[in-house]
Design a protein around this motif. Sequence first.
Motif, mmCIF file in Angstrom:
data_model
loop_
_atom_site.group_PDB
_atom_site.id
_atom_site.type_symbol
_atom_site.label_atom_id
_atom_site.label_comp_id
_atom_site.label_asym_id
_atom_site.label_seq_id
_atom_site.Cartn_x
_atom_site.Cartn_y
_atom_site.Cartn_z
ATOM 1 N N HIS A 14 43.522 36.614 38.596
ATOM 2 C CA HIS A 14 42.717 36.394 37.392
ATOM 3 C C HIS A 14 41.231 36.598 37.688
ATOM 4 O O HIS A 14 40.507 37.158 36.855
ATOM 5 N N GLU A 17 40.690 40.348 38.038
ATOM 6 C CA GLU A 17 40.793 40.951 36.710
ATOM 7 C C GLU A 17 39.506 40.731 35.919
ATOM 8 O O GLU A 17 39.005 41.652 35.255
ATOM 9 N N THR A 21 37.221 43.726 34.583
ATOM 10 C CA THR A 21 37.037 43.818 33.136
ATOM 11 C C THR A 21 35.558 43.739 32.775
ATOM 12 O O THR A 21 35.083 44.492 31.914
ATOM 13 N N VAL A 27 42.518 46.864 33.187
ATOM 14 C CA VAL A 27 43.317 46.371 34.306
ATOM 15 C C VAL A 27 44.664 45.832 33.821
ATOM 16 O O VAL A 27 44.720 45.029 32.894
ATOM 17 N N VAL A 29 47.805 43.684 35.402
ATOM 18 C CA VAL A 29 48.045 42.801 36.546
ATOM 19 C C VAL A 29 49.539 42.504 36.664
ATOM 20 O O VAL A 29 50.186 42.170 35.669
#
Length: 74
Positions: A14, A17, A21, A27, A29
């Motif tokens: 996270h 990401e 972002t 992205v 995941v």
Amino acid sequence: MRLLLAEDEKEMAHALEAVFTHNHYSVDVVYNGIDAADWAESGNYDGIILDIMMPGKSGLEVLSELRKKGNHVP
């Protein structure tokens, strides 16, 4: 630019990401090697980031399979 991120530690995934972002990357995941291999084969990615130690398949196994199938995405 579209990236596939394979990382089994969800907090790390996270965080990465969010960084990608924020820097205008798209992205996807996944959290294990089996999903990473499936998504890499079915997606159109500009780059793939693989964790080495993941459940199902290691990042190195996924990379080896992709290369054998002719996928040369960095």
